[in-house]
Structures are given as C-alpha cells and as structure tokens.
Design an enzyme around this catalytic site. Structure first.
Site, PDB file in Angstrom:
ATOM      1  N   GLU A   1       0.843  -1.209   0.000  1.00 10.61           N
ATOM      2  CA  GLU A   1       0.000   0.000   0.000  1.00 10.61           C
ATOM      3  C   GLU A   1       0.872   1.250   0.000  1.00 10.61           C
ATOM      4  O   GLU A   1       2.071   1.205   0.226  1.00 10.61           O
ATOM      5  CB  GLU A   1      -0.905   0.028   1.242  1.00 10.61           C
ATOM      6  CG  GLU A   1      -2.343  -0.430   0.999  1.00 10.61           C
ATOM      7  CD  GLU A   1      -3.186   0.574   0.218  1.00 10.61           C
ATOM      8  OE1 GLU A   1      -2.621   1.571  -0.292  1.00 10.61           O
ATOM      9  OE2 GLU A   1      -4.403   0.359   0.105  1.00 10.61           O
TER      10      GLU A   1
ATOM     11  N   ASN B   1     -10.256   5.535   2.043  1.00  8.84           N
ATOM     12  CA  ASN B   1      -9.265   5.359   0.984  1.00  8.84           C
ATOM     13  C   ASN B   1      -9.358   6.532   0.001  1.00  8.84           C
ATOM     14  O   ASN B   1     -10.178   7.438   0.155  1.00  8.84           O
ATOM     15  CB  ASN B   1      -9.502   4.043   0.231  1.00  8.84           C
ATOM     16  CG  ASN B   1      -8.570   2.949   0.665  1.00  8.84           C
ATOM     17  OD1 ASN B   1      -7.364   3.157   0.763  1.00  8.84           O
ATOM     18  ND2 ASN B   1      -9.111   1.775   0.942  1.00  8.84           N
TER      19      ASN B   1
ATOM     20  N   ASP C   1     -10.069   1.817  -4.245  1.00  9.21           N
ATOM     21  CA  ASP C   1      -9.057   1.785  -3.188  1.00  9.21           C
ATOM     22  C   ASP C   1      -8.241   3.076  -3.276  1.00  9.21           C
ATOM     23  O   ASP C   1      -8.802   4.154  -3.361  1.00  9.21           O
ATOM     24  CB  ASP C   1      -8.195   0.529  -3.346  1.00  9.21           C
ATOM     25  CG  ASP C   1      -7.518   0.107  -2.062  1.00  9.21           C
ATOM     26  OD1 ASP C   1      -6.971   0.972  -1.353  1.00  9.21           O
ATOM     27  OD2 ASP C   1      -7.509  -1.092  -1.738  1.00  9.21           O
TER      28      ASP C   1
END
Length: 296
Positions: free
Chosen positions: A18, A148, A203
């Site tokens: 991430e 997100n 996301d």
C-alpha cells in the site's frame, strides 16, 4: 490506445502492499506492507532495496520537510529516520486501536497530513478522516467503513475521499488556508454486485497534472482514469486481482507505480496471478505531480 508495457519492481513482493510514495528529493520509491509490518524503499538509479520493521500495521507514509518519514500506524503516528532506522512516537492513536486503525493518507499543499481510518470488522461506518497539522491531530468527521482514495485537485480546491466498502468516491470543496471541509457530494459510485462481472471497489488513488483521478479497483484487477467530472477516460487491466494504490514517480513523474496484495488471497487466484503482492510500474502519457511534504 497502444498496449501498455508493465514492469515489476525487483524484489518487491510483500503481503499487503500500500501507499506507494515517490520521494521527490531522494528520487526513490517508498511503500508499506500493512500485513508484514514494514516500510520498504527502492532506489531505481542504484537498483537497491531497503526495509524497516514496524511495531504495528502501517496505514500510510509521508515525507517530511525536515527529513525522515511520517508513518501512521494502528498504534499512532511516528517519525522514521531511514538513515538510523529509529522510530520516534509523535502521537498516540486518537481512536480505539483494538478495532480501528489508520489507513490511506496524503499531505496537502499547506503541509498537513490527511489520514483516514477503517473499522476492522467492516460492519459499521466507524472510520473517519483526521488531519495532522503542526503536530496536532483533529478529527474532521466524514464517517466511512474503509477510508481510501485521498487526493487533491491541482488548484487545491477539492479533496477526494473514497469509502471502499460502500463502492463510493466523494468529493469535497476544500479551503486550503483553513483546512476546513464542508459537506461533500458523490463523485463516482460503482456497482457493488459481486457477480461474475464484478469490476471491483475503489481503493487508493492519485491525481495527475491534467486533474484526472486515477483509482485502483480492488478485486477488479484494473486501474481507472476518471475526469474531474467523474467520466471514464481510460481503463487499464492489470495481471493481479487486487491493486491497492497508484503513485506517480520517476524524474519526469510519468512512471506509475502500483502496489498490490497477495495476503489471504485464494490459492487459485495466486496461481493465476503470480505477480500479486509485487509493485508494478508502467509509463503514462500524462505526468503526475510531486507529493507534498509534511511540515512539522
């Protein structure tokens, strides 16, 4: 549209990649492994890798104007010195860390760090948006289940914020001077029918120099480029099912890096998508923008 040419960052496979972050001063790529409790760095000029272990799950990182990296973790926010490897706690978690943690975040042009949170059980909108400004953190609100997609428009007058579980991206009018957010509105909402043609849920994201919003579609295996009005401009299929976030990097900011996931994915999926968990890269026509630093 010409075929894309995907590359793989060497030795980049992690469990839950991430928050890819191109450091504009160091000219290196940082990213985190949430499940693996680590920060990673790749220097493309030297083909060198480095890693730093963490005591709890990281949610995002930001580079600091006076050196080091800010790391928002479940337990709180710390400063990482990549040279010495030391980690210094700045702020304890402003929530119950037994059920909530920090997730996606990004700095604005005034040097504030905006960070969202998520609920572990995903059953309620217990997540929210926080703002860290000059060492003081405040809760902004914006209830979500999984925060997100934080990104800012080029003129700093809009902030994007996604609720991944709700399949929704919202946009808010933003006042850079005060850091205040009025009520938002829907920017894009996606079909949540997880059938055969499921396209994924939004996301992490990044905005390019033409004000287009690039979004990773988790479990959709694709990247989307959306106009400032929410219209689809481009779709890029990826060789993984779970991309998590794009970031612009390289000297010209025309290399897009994409983090991905392999943690807790089905064996059949990992066999079909062996690049799951790696950091991917591709060249894009429109450059991104340098990420802003956190100013202590």
């Amino acid at each position: 549209m010409p075929a894309i040419e995907l590359q793989v960052v060497p030795d980049s496979c992690v469990l839950l990649g991430e928050c890819p972050l191109w450091h504009p001063a160091e000219q290196v790529l940082y990213w985190i492994d949430i499940a693996g409790l680590a920060v990673h760095r790749f220097d493309p000029a030297r083909s060198e890798r480095a890693s730093w272990p963490l005591p709890s799950e990281p949610g995002c990182i930001a580079w600091c104007a006076d050196g080091g990296l800010l790391v928002a973790m479940r337990a709180g926010i710390s400063m990482l010195d990549p040279i010495s490897g030391t980690l210094r706690r700045l702020i304890d978690a402003p929530y119950d860390p037994s059920r909530i943690r920090f997730n996606d975040g990004r700095c604005d042009a005034a040097g504030r760090l905006w960070i969202g949170t998520l609920s572990d059980d995903r059953s309620q909108a217990l997540g929210a948006l926080y703002c860290l400004e000059r060492g003081i953190i405040r809760k902004v609100g914006n209830p979500v289940t999984v925060s997100n997609g934080l990104a800012f428009s080029n003129d700093n007058r809009k902030i994007y914020h996604a609720d991944t579980s709700a399949h929704r991206i919202s946009v808010y009018d933003f006042d850079l001077a005060s850091g205040s957010l009025p009520a938002g509105r829907v920017f894009k909402i996606f079909d949540n029918n997880k059938g055969e043609n499921y396209g994924g849920r939004p996301d992490g994201a990044a905005v390019d120099s033409e004000d287009s919003y690039w979004c990773a579609m988790y479990e959709g295996g694709r990247l989307l480029r959306l106009s400032a009005g929410g219209d689809m401009l481009r779709e890029i299929d990826l060789p993984v099912r779970c991309p998590t976030m794009p970031a612009f990097g390289g000297p010209d900011l025309q290399t897009m890096y994409i983090t991905t996931v392999r943690n807790k994915r089905p064996d059949a999926e990992l066999k079909a998508c062996p690049l799951s968990g790696h950091v991917l890269s591709l060249r894009v026509d429109t450059p991104g923008r340098a990420e802003h630093a956190y100013i202590p």
